[in-house]
Design a protein around this motif. Structure first.
Motif, PDB file in Angstrom:
ATOM      1  N   ALA A   5       5.164  24.081  16.199  1.00  0.00           N
ATOM      2  CA  ALA A   5       5.982  25.271  16.015  1.00  0.00           C
ATOM      3  C   ALA A   5       7.404  24.851  15.705  1.00  0.00           C
ATOM      4  O   ALA A   5       7.833  23.750  16.055  1.00  0.00           O
ATOM      5  CB  ALA A   5       5.952  26.156  17.264  1.00  0.00           C
ATOM      6  N   PHE A  53      -1.552  26.570  14.002  1.00  0.00           N
ATOM      7  CA  PHE A  53      -2.631  26.456  14.963  1.00  0.00           C
ATOM      8  C   PHE A  53      -3.864  25.967  14.219  1.00  0.00           C
ATOM      9  O   PHE A  53      -3.925  26.025  12.994  1.00  0.00           O
ATOM     10  CB  PHE A  53      -2.915  27.819  15.613  1.00  0.00           C
ATOM     11  CG  PHE A  53      -1.816  28.293  16.521  1.00  0.00           C
ATOM     12  CD1 PHE A  53      -0.612  28.752  15.993  1.00  0.00           C
ATOM     13  CD2 PHE A  53      -1.981  28.302  17.896  1.00  0.00           C
ATOM     14  CE1 PHE A  53       0.420  29.186  16.826  1.00  0.00           C
ATOM     15  CE2 PHE A  53      -0.966  28.739  18.727  1.00  0.00           C
ATOM     16  CZ  PHE A  53       0.231  29.184  18.193  1.00  0.00           C
ATOM     17  N   THR A  67       4.022  28.495  22.030  1.00  0.00           N
ATOM     18  CA  THR A  67       2.983  27.501  21.812  1.00  0.00           C
ATOM     19  C   THR A  67       1.590  28.028  22.136  1.00  0.00           C
ATOM     20  O   THR A  67       0.647  27.246  22.251  1.00  0.00           O
ATOM     21  CB  THR A  67       3.265  26.242  22.643  1.00  0.00           C
ATOM     22  OG1 THR A  67       3.297  26.603  24.018  1.00  0.00           O
ATOM     23  CG2 THR A  67       4.588  25.600  22.254  1.00  0.00           C
ATOM     24  N   THR A  68       1.474  29.326  22.306  1.00  0.00           N
ATOM     25  CA  THR A  68       0.158  29.924  22.506  1.00  0.00           C
ATOM     26  C   THR A  68      -0.068  30.991  21.444  1.00  0.00           C
ATOM     27  O   THR A  68       0.878  31.554  20.895  1.00  0.00           O
ATOM     28  CB  THR A  68       0.026  30.562  23.889  1.00  0.00           C
ATOM     29  OG1 THR A  68       0.845  31.729  23.953  1.00  0.00           O
ATOM     30  CG2 THR A  68       0.447  29.596  24.990  1.00  0.00           C
ATOM     31  N   PHE A 110      -2.933  25.403  19.620  1.00  0.00           N
ATOM     32  CA  PHE A 110      -1.597  25.146  19.101  1.00  0.00           C
ATOM     33  C   PHE A 110      -1.505  23.750  18.493  1.00  0.00           C
ATOM     34  O   PHE A 110      -2.044  22.791  19.042  1.00  0.00           O
ATOM     35  CB  PHE A 110      -0.587  25.275  20.237  1.00  0.00           C
ATOM     36  CG  PHE A 110       0.792  24.789  19.907  1.00  0.00           C
ATOM     37  CD1 PHE A 110       1.265  23.588  20.407  1.00  0.00           C
ATOM     38  CD2 PHE A 110       1.616  25.549  19.092  1.00  0.00           C
ATOM     39  CE1 PHE A 110       2.533  23.141  20.108  1.00  0.00           C
ATOM     40  CE2 PHE A 110       2.890  25.108  18.790  1.00  0.00           C
ATOM     41  CZ  PHE A 110       3.345  23.905  19.294  1.00  0.00           C
ATOM     42  N   GLY A 127       4.634  28.834  13.308  1.00  0.00           N
ATOM     43  CA  GLY A 127       3.771  27.868  13.964  1.00  0.00           C
ATOM     44  C   GLY A 127       2.515  27.589  13.170  1.00  0.00           C
ATOM     45  O   GLY A 127       2.149  28.348  12.261  1.00  0.00           O
TER      46      GLY A 127
END
Length: 122
Positions: free
Chosen positions: A50, A37, A104-105, A47, A35
């Motif tokens: 990803a 960020f 997604t975190t 985010f 991912g």
């Protein structure tokens, strides 16, 4: 020891493009979700995008969907973030992250790079 090394950041005028790269070592890259960020000055790490282990599914925050593309090359242990139509609000430090599952975190990710700065002057 897991290392994620980002590159490709810099300053780009609004409307321009940049491609970020992140090369991983010390982990099973082809079995890791990857991912991107970003963290703007004075803000939390958010985010951006990803991609699944095989690269067959990608996820984006709404603000970059259609402008940014995440991809990966498992033979090179590298994940990319192609950024187009850059806006001043894209200015941030961009971090590469690896996780055992797609997420997604920030809490979903297990390993982090040190980040690369992207600046889009207004």
């Amino acid at each position: 020891q897991v290392q994620l090394l980002e590159s490709g950041g810099g300053s780009m005028q609004a409307g321009g493009s940049l491609r970020l790269s992140c090369t991983a070592s010390g982990l099973a890259f082809s079995r890791s979700a990857m991912g991107w960020f970003r963290q703007a000055p004075g803000k939390e790490r958010d985010f951006v995008a990803a991609i699944t282990f095989s690269g067959d599914h990608a996820y984006y925050v709404d603000s970059v969907r259609g402008r940014f593309t995440i991809s990966r090359d498992n033979a090179k242990n590298t994940v990319y973030l192609q950024m187009k139509s850059l806006k001043p609000e894209d200015t941030a430090v961009y971090y590469c992250a690896a996780g055992r599952r797609i997420g997604t975190t920030a809490n979903d990710m297990n390993y982090w790079g040190k980040g690369t700065l992207v600046t889009v002057p207004s």
